[in-house]
Design a protein around this motif. Structure first.
Motif, PDB file in Angstrom:
ATOM      1  N   GLY A 111       0.852  -1.203   0.148  1.00 55.33           N
ATOM      2  CA  GLY A 111      -0.005  -0.254  -0.040  1.00 55.33           C
ATOM      3  C   GLY A 111       0.793   1.416  -0.185  1.00 55.33           C
ATOM      4  N   VAL A 112       2.140   1.011  -0.060  1.00 53.41           N
ATOM      5  CA  VAL A 112       2.869   2.366   0.050  1.00 53.41           C
ATOM      6  C   VAL A 112       2.891   3.058  -1.408  1.00 53.41           C
ATOM      7  CG1 VAL A 112       5.412   3.059   0.393  1.00 53.41           C
ATOM      8  CG2 VAL A 112       4.572   1.577   1.808  1.00 53.41           C
ATOM      9  N   LYS A 113       2.921   4.453  -1.195  1.00 58.07           N
ATOM     10  CA  LYS A 113       2.807   5.152  -2.467  1.00 58.07           C
ATOM     11  C   LYS A 113       4.272   4.993  -3.315  1.00 58.07           C
ATOM     12  CE  LYS A 113      -0.832   8.220  -1.079  1.00 58.07           C
ATOM     13  NZ  LYS A 113      -1.280   9.836  -0.883  1.00 58.07           N
ATOM     14  N   TYR A 114       4.041   5.267  -4.399  1.00 59.21           N
ATOM     15  CA  TYR A 114       5.425   5.261  -5.239  1.00 59.21           C
ATOM     16  C   TYR A 114       6.391   6.189  -4.822  1.00 59.21           C
ATOM     17  CZ  TYR A 114       8.242   5.149  -9.463  1.00 59.21           C
ATOM     18  OH  TYR A 114       9.255   5.091 -10.368  1.00 59.21           O
ATOM     19  N   GLY A 115       5.925   7.469  -4.543  1.00 57.81           N
ATOM     20  CA  GLY A 115       6.780   8.842  -4.362  1.00 57.81           C
ATOM     21  C   GLY A 115       7.624   8.373  -3.141  1.00 57.81           C
ATOM     22  N   GLU A 116       7.113   7.722  -1.967  1.00 57.07           N
ATOM     23  CA  GLU A 116       7.610   7.486  -0.739  1.00 57.07           C
ATOM     24  C   GLU A 116       9.056   6.357  -1.151  1.00 57.07           C
ATOM     25  OE1 GLU A 116       7.389   8.740   2.508  1.00 57.07           O
ATOM     26  OE2 GLU A 116       6.003   9.992   1.344  1.00 57.07           O
ATOM     27  N   VAL A 117       8.846   5.549  -2.201  1.00 53.74           N
ATOM     28  CA  VAL A 117       9.938   4.608  -2.510  1.00 53.74           C
ATOM     29  C   VAL A 117      10.984   5.437  -3.059  1.00 53.74           C
ATOM     30  CG1 VAL A 117      10.616   2.556  -3.692  1.00 53.74           C
ATOM     31  CG2 VAL A 117       8.384   2.718  -2.553  1.00 53.74           C
ATOM     32  N   ILE A 118      10.578   6.620  -3.972  1.00 53.67           N
ATOM     33  CA  ILE A 118      11.420   7.189  -4.834  1.00 53.67           C
ATOM     34  C   ILE A 118      12.429   8.154  -3.704  1.00 53.67           C
ATOM     35  CG2 ILE A 118      11.901   8.905  -6.439  1.00 53.67           C
ATOM     36  CD1 ILE A 118      11.190   6.170  -7.628  1.00 53.67           C
ATOM     37  N   ARG A 119      11.543   8.654  -2.767  1.00 55.16           N
ATOM     38  CA  ARG A 119      12.209   9.626  -1.772  1.00 55.16           C
ATOM     39  C   ARG A 119      13.253   8.676  -0.992  1.00 55.16           C
ATOM     40  NH1 ARG A 119      11.518  10.229   3.661  1.00 55.16           N
ATOM     41  NH2 ARG A 119       9.914   8.605   3.735  1.00 55.16           N
ATOM     42  N   LEU A 120      13.088   7.481  -0.703  1.00 56.00           N
ATOM     43  CA  LEU A 120      13.871   6.702   0.118  1.00 56.00           C
ATOM     44  C   LEU A 120      15.310   6.168  -0.649  1.00 56.00           C
ATOM     45  CD1 LEU A 120      11.829   4.067   1.880  1.00 56.00           C
ATOM     46  CD2 LEU A 120      12.909   5.870   3.015  1.00 56.00           C
ATOM     47  N   MET A 121      14.946   6.084  -1.963  1.00 52.83           N
ATOM     48  CA  MET A 121      15.912   5.818  -3.220  1.00 52.83           C
ATOM     49  C   MET A 121      17.023   7.051  -3.266  1.00 52.83           C
ATOM     50  SD  MET A 121      13.929   3.751  -5.879  1.00 52.83           S
ATOM     51  CE  MET A 121      15.467   2.887  -6.759  1.00 52.83           C
ATOM     52  N   ALA A 122      16.274   8.240  -3.261  1.00 54.43           N
ATOM     53  CA  ALA A 122      16.942   9.512  -3.321  1.00 54.43           C
ATOM     54  C   ALA A 122      17.683   9.951  -2.184  1.00 54.43           C
ATOM     55  CB  ALA A 122      15.906  10.709  -3.491  1.00 54.43           C
ATOM     56  N   ALA A 123      17.059   9.231  -0.910  1.00 59.76           N
ATOM     57  CA  ALA A 123      17.819   9.539   0.328  1.00 59.76           C
ATOM     58  C   ALA A 123      19.043   8.473   0.358  1.00 59.76           C
ATOM     59  CB  ALA A 123      17.189   9.286   1.326  1.00 59.76           C
ATOM     60  N   ALA A 124      19.020   7.501  -0.174  1.00 58.00           N
ATOM     61  CA  ALA A 124      20.137   6.418  -0.132  1.00 58.00           C
ATOM     62  C   ALA A 124      21.244   6.848  -1.015  1.00 58.00           C
ATOM     63  CB  ALA A 124      19.623   5.010  -0.555  1.00 58.00           C
ATOM     64  N   HIS A 125      20.927   7.610  -2.140  1.00 57.40           N
ATOM     65  CA  HIS A 125      21.695   8.041  -3.042  1.00 57.40           C
ATOM     66  C   HIS A 125      22.581   9.290  -2.418  1.00 57.40           C
ATOM     67  CE1 HIS A 125      23.682   9.135  -6.836  1.00 57.40           C
ATOM     68  NE2 HIS A 125      22.963  10.517  -6.596  1.00 57.40           N
ATOM     69  N   GLU A 126      21.707  10.095  -1.827  1.00 57.06           N
ATOM     70  CA  GLU A 126      22.380  11.048  -1.067  1.00 57.06           C
ATOM     71  C   GLU A 126      23.230  10.710  -0.093  1.00 57.06           C
ATOM     72  OE1 GLU A 126      19.875  14.479   0.351  1.00 57.06           O
ATOM     73  OE2 GLU A 126      18.815  14.241  -1.463  1.00 57.06           O
ATOM     74  N   ALA A 127      22.980   9.509   0.726  1.00 56.48           N
ATOM     75  CA  ALA A 127      24.033   8.880   1.814  1.00 56.48           C
ATOM     76  C   ALA A 127      25.083   8.287   1.223  1.00 56.48           C
ATOM     77  CB  ALA A 127      23.195   7.974   2.548  1.00 56.48           C
ATOM     78  N   GLY A 128      25.235   8.329  -0.099  1.00 59.35           N
ATOM     79  CA  GLY A 128      26.596   7.474  -0.787  1.00 59.35           C
ATOM     80  C   GLY A 128      26.525   6.154  -1.100  1.00 59.35           C
ATOM     81  N   VAL A 129      25.233   5.621  -1.056  1.00 62.59           N
ATOM     82  CA  VAL A 129      25.050   4.065  -1.524  1.00 62.59           C
ATOM     83  C   VAL A 129      25.110   4.022  -2.894  1.00 62.59           C
ATOM     84  CG1 VAL A 129      23.587   2.210  -1.324  1.00 62.59           C
ATOM     85  CG2 VAL A 129      23.400   3.986   0.591  1.00 62.59           C
ATOM     86  N   GLY A 130      26.089   3.304  -3.269  1.00 62.73           N
ATOM     87  CA  GLY A 130      26.308   2.933  -4.748  1.00 62.73           C
ATOM     88  C   GLY A 130      25.391   2.400  -5.512  1.00 62.73           C
ATOM     89  N   SER A 131      24.713   1.283  -4.871  1.00 61.82           N
ATOM     90  CA  SER A 131      23.863   0.342  -5.624  1.00 61.82           C
ATOM     91  C   SER A 131      22.605   0.329  -4.626  1.00 61.82           C
ATOM     92  CB  SER A 131      24.530  -0.947  -5.773  1.00 61.82           C
ATOM     93  OG  SER A 131      23.516  -1.916  -6.304  1.00 61.82           O
ATOM     94  N   VAL A 132      21.408   0.869  -5.308  1.00 65.23           N
ATOM     95  CA  VAL A 132      20.153   0.669  -4.661  1.00 65.23           C
ATOM     96  C   VAL A 132      19.112  -0.284  -5.329  1.00 65.23           C
ATOM     97  CG1 VAL A 132      18.301   2.008  -3.707  1.00 65.23           C
ATOM     98  CG2 VAL A 132      20.396   2.952  -3.513  1.00 65.23           C
ATOM     99  N   GLY A 133      18.859  -1.191  -4.908  1.00 68.27           N
ATOM    100  CA  GLY A 133      17.771  -2.147  -5.514  1.00 68.27           C
ATOM    101  C   GLY A 133      16.581  -2.258  -4.869  1.00 68.27           C
ATOM    102  N   ILE A 134      15.608  -2.940  -5.620  1.00 69.06           N
ATOM    103  CA  ILE A 134      14.189  -3.192  -5.032  1.00 69.06           C
ATOM    104  C   ILE A 134      14.083  -4.396  -4.630  1.00 69.06           C
ATOM    105  CG2 ILE A 134      11.782  -2.862  -5.535  1.00 69.06           C
ATOM    106  CD1 ILE A 134      12.917  -0.332  -5.575  1.00 69.06           C
ATOM    107  N   ALA A 135      13.596  -4.896  -3.534  1.00 69.06           N
ATOM    108  CA  ALA A 135      13.188  -6.211  -3.000  1.00 69.06           C
ATOM    109  C   ALA A 135      11.891  -6.813  -3.385  1.00 69.06           C
ATOM    110  CB  ALA A 135      13.529  -6.069  -1.226  1.00 69.06           C
ATOM    111  N   SER A 136      11.832  -7.833  -3.673  1.00 70.11           N
ATOM    112  CA  SER A 136      10.666  -8.535  -4.112  1.00 70.11           C
ATOM    113  C   SER A 136      10.341  -9.636  -3.503  1.00 70.11           C
ATOM    114  CB  SER A 136      10.533  -8.713  -5.870  1.00 70.11           C
ATOM    115  OG  SER A 136      11.318  -9.636  -6.018  1.00 70.11           O
ATOM    116  N   ASP A 137       9.137 -10.244  -3.571  1.00 73.00           N
ATOM    117  CA  ASP A 137       8.696 -11.723  -2.972  1.00 73.00           C
ATOM    118  C   ASP A 137       9.077 -12.528  -4.161  1.00 73.00           C
ATOM    119  OD1 ASP A 137       7.410 -10.463  -0.706  1.00 73.00           O
ATOM    120  OD2 ASP A 137       5.661 -10.226  -1.617  1.00 73.00           O
ATOM    121  N   LYS A 138       9.190 -13.910  -3.586  1.00 72.39           N
ATOM    122  CA  LYS A 138       9.627 -14.885  -4.319  1.00 72.39           C
ATOM    123  C   LYS A 138       8.664 -14.907  -5.466  1.00 72.39           C
ATOM    124  CE  LYS A 138      10.087 -18.793  -2.339  1.00 72.39           C
ATOM    125  NZ  LYS A 138      10.279 -19.702  -1.753  1.00 72.39           N
ATOM    126  N   LEU A 139       8.988 -15.112  -6.823  1.00 71.83           N
ATOM    127  CA  LEU A 139       7.993 -15.302  -7.923  1.00 71.83           C
ATOM    128  C   LEU A 139       7.488 -16.898  -8.016  1.00 71.83           C
ATOM    129  CD1 LEU A 139      10.086 -13.379 -10.617  1.00 71.83           C
ATOM    130  CD2 LEU A 139       8.192 -12.541  -9.329  1.00 71.83           C
TER     131      LEU A 139
END
Length: 139
Positions: A111-139
């Protein structure tokens, strides 16, 4: 080859008719295409694991997980951190695993909005994290 006899200019007319040559080459091309053996479908051997690797939040070799739920609670691994951008950046910069590995996975509840996920990705980028991925459930 045609030669003109008795012309006013006296020049020989030298022309080569290439149409029969092209016809013969096209016929040979078609014959070789039809008579060639069909391409074999070669298969590469794949080693597909039968059991999926399950990584828990306490696994030291697992990628660190930054999760957010529908209420807006943000967790870095199992630790609850501040949900604002500055708090996320500070927590990521203070975490030694993120700084050493340089990678992070973001897990968002359905139920989390897409903008919140993008905000977290931007925060990780600003913190100097080189690789940010999206975790998913098993397919």
């Amino acid at each position: 080859m045609a030669v003109s006899v008795g012309g006013d200019e006296g020049d020989a007319l030298n022309e080569i008719n290439v149409t029969p040559l092209v016809d013969v080459l096209l016929c040979l091309l078609i014959i070789f295409m039809v008579s060639a053996p069909p391409a074999t479908n070669t298969q590469m051997p794949l080693d597909i694991p039968t059991q999926s690797k399950v990584q828990g939040p306490a696994d030291p070799n697992a990628t660190l997980l930054l999760s957010i739920d529908t209420a807006g609670v943000v967790k870095l691994g199992t630790q609850v951190i501040a949900s604002d951008t500055v708090g996320v950046i500070a927590a990521l910069q203070a975490n030694t695993k993120v700084q050493n590995d340089g990678k992070l996975a973001i897990d968002a509840a359905p139920g989390v909005k897409y903008g919140e996920v993008i905000r977290l990705m931007a925060a990780a980028h600003e913190a100097g994290v080189g690789s940010v991925g999206i975790a998913s459930d098993k397919l």
